[in-house]
Design a protein around this motif. Structure first.
Motif, PDB file in Angstrom:
ATOM      1  N   LEU A 149       5.399 -31.783  26.725  1.00 46.60           N
ATOM      2  CA  LEU A 149       4.251 -31.269  25.986  1.00 46.60           C
ATOM      3  C   LEU A 149       4.675 -30.840  24.596  1.00 46.60           C
ATOM      4  O   LEU A 149       5.771 -30.296  24.417  1.00 46.60           O
ATOM      5  N   ASP A 150       3.783 -31.084  23.633  1.00 47.74           N
ATOM      6  CA  ASP A 150       3.972 -30.490  22.315  1.00 47.74           C
ATOM      7  C   ASP A 150       3.479 -29.058  22.363  1.00 47.74           C
ATOM      8  O   ASP A 150       2.503 -28.731  23.069  1.00 47.74           O
ATOM      9  N   LEU A 151       4.143 -28.184  21.596  1.00 47.86           N
ATOM     10  CA  LEU A 151       3.677 -26.803  21.540  1.00 47.86           C
ATOM     11  C   LEU A 151       2.352 -26.739  20.808  1.00 47.86           C
ATOM     12  O   LEU A 151       2.137 -27.443  19.816  1.00 47.86           O
ATOM     13  N   PRO A 152       1.409 -25.888  21.269  1.00 50.13           N
ATOM     14  CA  PRO A 152       0.137 -25.760  20.562  1.00 50.13           C
ATOM     15  C   PRO A 152       0.346 -25.165  19.183  1.00 50.13           C
ATOM     16  O   PRO A 152       1.247 -24.348  18.974  1.00 50.13           O
ATOM     17  N   ALA A 153      -0.462 -25.608  18.234  1.00 55.67           N
ATOM     18  CA  ALA A 153      -0.365 -25.087  16.866  1.00 55.67           C
ATOM     19  C   ALA A 153      -0.799 -23.635  16.831  1.00 55.67           C
ATOM     20  O   ALA A 153      -1.568 -23.171  17.681  1.00 55.67           O
ATOM     21  N   SER A 154      -0.294 -22.908  15.845  1.00 61.33           N
ATOM     22  CA  SER A 154      -0.642 -21.496  15.698  1.00 61.33           C
ATOM     23  C   SER A 154      -2.143 -21.353  15.476  1.00 61.33           C
ATOM     24  O   SER A 154      -2.742 -22.052  14.664  1.00 61.33           O
ATOM     25  N   GLY A 155      -2.774 -20.447  16.223  1.00 62.37           N
ATOM     26  CA  GLY A 155      -4.208 -20.229  16.084  1.00 62.37           C
ATOM     27  C   GLY A 155      -5.055 -21.195  16.880  1.00 62.37           C
ATOM     28  O   GLY A 155      -6.281 -21.090  16.908  1.00 62.37           O
ATOM     29  N   ARG A 157       9.856 -20.586  14.997  1.00 66.84           N
ATOM     30  CA  ARG A 157       9.393 -19.570  14.048  1.00 66.84           C
ATOM     31  C   ARG A 157       8.051 -19.965  13.436  1.00 66.84           C
ATOM     32  O   ARG A 157       7.618 -21.125  13.536  1.00 66.84           O
ATOM     33  N   GLY A 158       7.455 -19.005  12.751  1.00 66.61           N
ATOM     34  CA  GLY A 158       6.186 -19.277  12.092  1.00 66.61           C
ATOM     35  C   GLY A 158       6.279 -20.348  11.027  1.00 66.61           C
ATOM     36  O   GLY A 158       5.306 -21.063  10.749  1.00 66.61           O
ATOM     37  N   ASP A 159       7.466 -20.486  10.394  1.00 68.57           N
ATOM     38  CA  ASP A 159       7.641 -21.497   9.359  1.00 68.57           C
ATOM     39  C   ASP A 159       8.095 -22.843   9.921  1.00 68.57           C
ATOM     40  O   ASP A 159       8.396 -23.763   9.157  1.00 68.57           O
ATOM     41  N   GLY A 160       8.146 -22.957  11.247  1.00 69.36           N
ATOM     42  CA  GLY A 160       8.526 -24.221  11.857  1.00 69.36           C
ATOM     43  C   GLY A 160       9.989 -24.344  12.211  1.00 69.36           C
ATOM     44  O   GLY A 160      10.385 -25.314  12.874  1.00 69.36           O
ATOM     45  N   GLY A 161      10.816 -23.421  11.778  1.00 63.67           N
ATOM     46  CA  GLY A 161      12.225 -23.467  12.106  1.00 63.67           C
ATOM     47  C   GLY A 161      12.475 -23.089  13.555  1.00 63.67           C
ATOM     48  O   GLY A 161      11.707 -22.342  14.172  1.00 63.67           O
ATOM     49  N   LEU A 162      13.557 -23.608  14.116  1.00 68.32           N
ATOM     50  CA  LEU A 162      13.870 -23.366  15.520  1.00 68.32           C
ATOM     51  C   LEU A 162      14.603 -22.042  15.685  1.00 68.32           C
ATOM     52  O   LEU A 162      15.639 -21.809  15.071  1.00 68.32           O
ATOM     53  N   GLY A 217       2.072 -22.673  26.253  1.00 66.71           N
ATOM     54  CA  GLY A 217       1.002 -21.932  25.585  1.00 66.71           C
ATOM     55  C   GLY A 217       1.405 -20.543  25.160  1.00 66.71           C
ATOM     56  O   GLY A 217       0.877 -20.013  24.177  1.00 66.71           O
ATOM     57  N   VAL A 218       2.312 -19.925  25.909  1.00 71.77           N
ATOM     58  CA  VAL A 218       2.734 -18.561  25.559  1.00 71.77           C
ATOM     59  C   VAL A 218       4.037 -18.557  24.762  1.00 71.77           C
ATOM     60  O   VAL A 218       4.561 -17.485  24.442  1.00 71.77           O
ATOM     61  N   ALA A 219       4.566 -19.744  24.448  1.00 70.80           N
ATOM     62  CA  ALA A 219       5.823 -19.799  23.685  1.00 70.80           C
ATOM     63  C   ALA A 219       5.682 -19.118  22.329  1.00 70.80           C
ATOM     64  O   ALA A 219       6.631 -18.525  21.811  1.00 70.80           O
ATOM     65  N   GLY A 220       4.486 -19.218  21.744  1.00 73.40           N
ATOM     66  CA  GLY A 220       4.267 -18.570  20.448  1.00 73.40           C
ATOM     67  C   GLY A 220       4.398 -17.064  20.528  1.00 73.40           C
ATOM     68  O   GLY A 220       4.920 -16.421  19.612  1.00 73.40           O
ATOM     69  N   GLN A 221       3.903 -16.475  21.640  1.00 70.34           N
ATOM     70  CA  GLN A 221       4.057 -15.032  21.833  1.00 70.34           C
ATOM     71  C   GLN A 221       5.533 -14.658  21.964  1.00 70.34           C
ATOM     72  O   GLN A 221       5.984 -13.652  21.417  1.00 70.34           O
ATOM     73  N   ALA A 222       6.280 -15.493  22.695  1.00 72.39           N
ATOM     74  CA  ALA A 222       7.709 -15.238  22.824  1.00 72.39           C
ATOM     75  C   ALA A 222       8.404 -15.341  21.473  1.00 72.39           C
ATOM     76  O   ALA A 222       9.259 -14.517  21.131  1.00 72.39           O
ATOM     77  N   ALA A 223       8.029 -16.359  20.696  1.00 73.99           N
ATOM     78  CA  ALA A 223       8.626 -16.530  19.370  1.00 73.99           C
ATOM     79  C   ALA A 223       8.328 -15.337  18.473  1.00 73.99           C
ATOM     80  O   ALA A 223       9.203 -14.853  17.739  1.00 73.99           O
ATOM     81  N   GLN A 224       7.091 -14.854  18.535  1.00 70.15           N
ATOM     82  CA  GLN A 224       6.713 -13.713  17.708  1.00 70.15           C
ATOM     83  C   GLN A 224       7.515 -12.474  18.088  1.00 70.15           C
ATOM     84  O   GLN A 224       8.005 -11.745  17.212  1.00 70.15           O
ATOM     85  N   ALA A 225       7.667 -12.239  19.384  1.00 69.48           N
ATOM     86  CA  ALA A 225       8.436 -11.074  19.837  1.00 69.48           C
ATOM     87  C   ALA A 225       9.890 -11.184  19.406  1.00 69.48           C
ATOM     88  O   ALA A 225      10.496 -10.206  18.945  1.00 69.48           O
ATOM     89  N   ILE A 226      10.470 -12.390  19.517  1.00 72.95           N
ATOM     90  CA  ILE A 226      11.872 -12.582  19.131  1.00 72.95           C
ATOM     91  C   ILE A 226      12.034 -12.448  17.625  1.00 72.95           C
ATOM     92  O   ILE A 226      12.993 -11.811  17.146  1.00 72.95           O
ATOM     93  N   GLU A 227      11.109 -13.023  16.852  1.00 73.72           N
ATOM     94  CA  GLU A 227      11.181 -12.905  15.391  1.00 73.72           C
ATOM     95  C   GLU A 227      11.118 -11.456  14.942  1.00 73.72           C
ATOM     96  O   GLU A 227      11.880 -11.017  14.078  1.00 73.72           O
ATOM     97  N   GLN A 228      10.181 -10.702  15.525  1.00 73.68           N
ATOM     98  CA  GLN A 228      10.055  -9.299  15.149  1.00 73.68           C
ATOM     99  C   GLN A 228      11.302  -8.517  15.528  1.00 73.68           C
ATOM    100  O   GLN A 228      11.757  -7.648  14.771  1.00 73.68           O
TER     101      GLN A 228
END
Length: 543
Positions: A109-115, A240-245, A270-281
């Protein structure tokens, strides 16, 4: 090669590991491991090795708590007496298996786009998001966020037995295991991950579900796959939000009957974005905390270093002394000192330690103590500098060195005895003009060689004579065109200065500032000027 340096084949991100810690070699004679004079040693089967050590099948190599198993046959031996320890810390025994994973891919699966709307399985995705928020809570540090993230995923996917988070190391660019979790009874022995699977996920930026490799005829001859005993695994990229891994997250299970399905992969993606946000922060917070701590440490180091340097020039009868010091950073490697000696003599010391920053400042502090002791305990200046050099070499500063110039001022004879250990020459201005002295004594910098001799020369000081000692922060100061200030311009500025040490020092510093014209300071600047007064001091009035 195993070590902390990013250029090693196996990188261990720990301060206790040496840059190049140990090396494993394969030859027709067998396999060998050798410790590379590391600080904390290399162990084989619990015993520290002192020489090149032959490896046998199943030997365990231990480096600062990190354990590796040497496999001569490609198949891990089950150790007797192994027990399940439940949850495993992020420094546990992790093995990356080099097998092809293409044949066990069941879904991608491709990751869903932000938003993007939650789409299919929206209810399950919302429950997963709420579960992650509940697990992570108010955690802000990466060391708290990652284990809690995995705890949340193991709760969201009850069939999962293990979870891993691998993040991209900013220095080497490699994926490094940063956190792992295993349910009680999930597995014994080393935790094993498919290297090819996580590599595929990181390169394609696609979530992957694979299943039941053990019954696939294409993998019956692949002992690495079979030994993993993984029947079902989901692996998703964390972007990441800018597309970087940022890295990848993997959950897996040995239960093929109740393994993961495509719907589970959809939820995890679908929840990978939430994980990415938590890790980025968490990464940003850790970086802020580290930066603040570094600034506090640098400020403390600055105050400590200032305490090691003279607060003001000494008062010497019949002489005027001027000094100036400015580090290129919070702390620097330039050093100057005034050391009172017997018989109304004063030693003026200037040194420049290789490098900049905290490491150079620490070396400067050690050098300061050696200089004061050796000069005070040895009357012969050349012998004293030789003793300073020997002490420097015993310090074990590896590839560090320091240039040094010492001038002993005899105020009764009005003579300056100079010894130069690889430093810039001393500049003299008298009635005959400006010239360099003590630049050809031939002494090597401190730390370059043992047993060296350091010659000295005497410089008579007539009334009005000025001596200038400086570090290369002045001579190598750069203008906008990257041209150095140089000795010629220094001599011109000294020649045109008014009489007196302060006037000479200010003239040189003003000329350096005019040359650099606002360019950032590239190196530490240290300047000491001494002038013998043109008029003899007035005799003390009788009481």
């Amino acid at each position: 090669m195993i070590g902390r340096h990013p250029g090693c084949d196996i990188v261990l991100d720990s301060a206790s590991v040496s840059r190049q810690h140990a090396v494993v070699t394969l030859s027709t004679d067998g396999a060998f491991v050798e410790d590379l004079k590391s600080r904390n040693g290399t162990f084989v089967n619990g015993q520290m090795i002192a020489t090149r050590h032959r490896l046998d099948d199943g030997d365990e190599i231990s480096i600062c708590g990190q354990r590796f198993e040497f496999l001569a046959t490609g198949r891990r031996r089950q150790r007797s007496g192994s027990t399940n320890a439940g949850a495993v810390s992020a420094t546990g025994h992790v093995v990356l298996d080099e097998e092809s994973a293409a044949g066990i891919i069941m879904s991608q699966l491709d990751l869903p786009a932000s938003g993007e709307a939650l789409g299919e399985h929206a209810e399950a995705k919302l429950r997963a998001v709420l579960g992650l928020h509940r697990a992570i809570g108010a955690s802000v540090s990466l060391d708290d966020v990652l284990p809690r993230l995995l705890d949340g995923l193991l709760e969201v996917f009850p069939q999962a037995e293990r979870g891993f988070v691998l993040l991209v190391d900013p220095h080497s660019g490699r994926l490094v295991v940063r956190a792992q979790r295993a349910k009680a009874g999930a597995d014994t022995g080393p935790q094993r991950i498919s290297l090819s699977l996580v590599t595929m996920v990181s390169e394609t930026r696609r979530a992957i579900l694979s299943a039941d490799a053990s019954v696939d005829s294409r993998f019956r001859d692949n002992e690495s796959v079979l030994d993993c005993r993984i029947r079902s695994v989901m692996c998703v990229p964390v972007v990441r939000g800018d597309g970087g891994l940022l890295g990848v997250v993997q959950v897996d299970s040995r239960d093929v009957l109740n393994g993961f399905e495509a719907a589970d992969l959809d939820v995890l993606a679908g929840v990978a974005g939430q994980a990415a946000q938590a890790i980025e922060q968490a990464l940003a917070q850790d970086e802020r905390v580290a930066r603040e701590q570094l600034n506090r440490d640098l400020e403390l180091a600055h105050r400590v270093q200032q305490g090691l340097l003279p607060a003001r020039p000494p008062e010497v009868t019949g002489y005027e002394v001027f000094d100036y010091y400015e580090a290129a950073r919070h702390v620097g490697g330039d050093f100057f000192a005034y050391v009172p000696l017997a018989d109304e003599r004063l030693a003026i010391v200037l040194a420049d330690v290789s490098g900049k920053g905290v490491a150079a400042a620490l070396l400067m502090a050690a050098l300061s103590a050696d200089v004061r002791y050796c000069l005070a305990s040895e009357r012969d200046l050349g012998v004293a500098v030789a003793r300073i050099n020997e002490s420097f070499l015993r310090g074990g500063w590896d590839d560090r060195f320091a240039t040094l110039v010492v001038m002993v001022l005899d105020t009764t004879r009005h003579v300056a005895t100079v010894c130069n250990a690889g430093h810039l020459p001393v500049f003299l201005r008298d009635a005959r003009g400006v010239r360099a002295v003590a630049g050809d004594l031939g002494g090597l910098p401190l730390g370059m060689a043992a047993g060296g001799e350091f010659r000295t020369c005497e410089v008579p000081l007539e009334p009005g004579t000025t001596l200038v000692l400086c570090t290369d922060g002045i001579s190598e100061a750069l203008d906008a065109g990257q041209e150095c200030y140089g000795f010629t311009r220094l001599e011109t500025a000294l020649a045109g200065a008014a009489s007196g040490a302060q006037a000479a020092g200010r003239a040189i510093l003003d000329d350096v500032a005019a040359h650099t014209a606002g360019q950032p300071q590239s190196d530490d600047i240290c300047l000491v000027c001494i002038t013998r007064s043109a008029k003899p001091p007035k005799p003390a009035e009788p009481s």
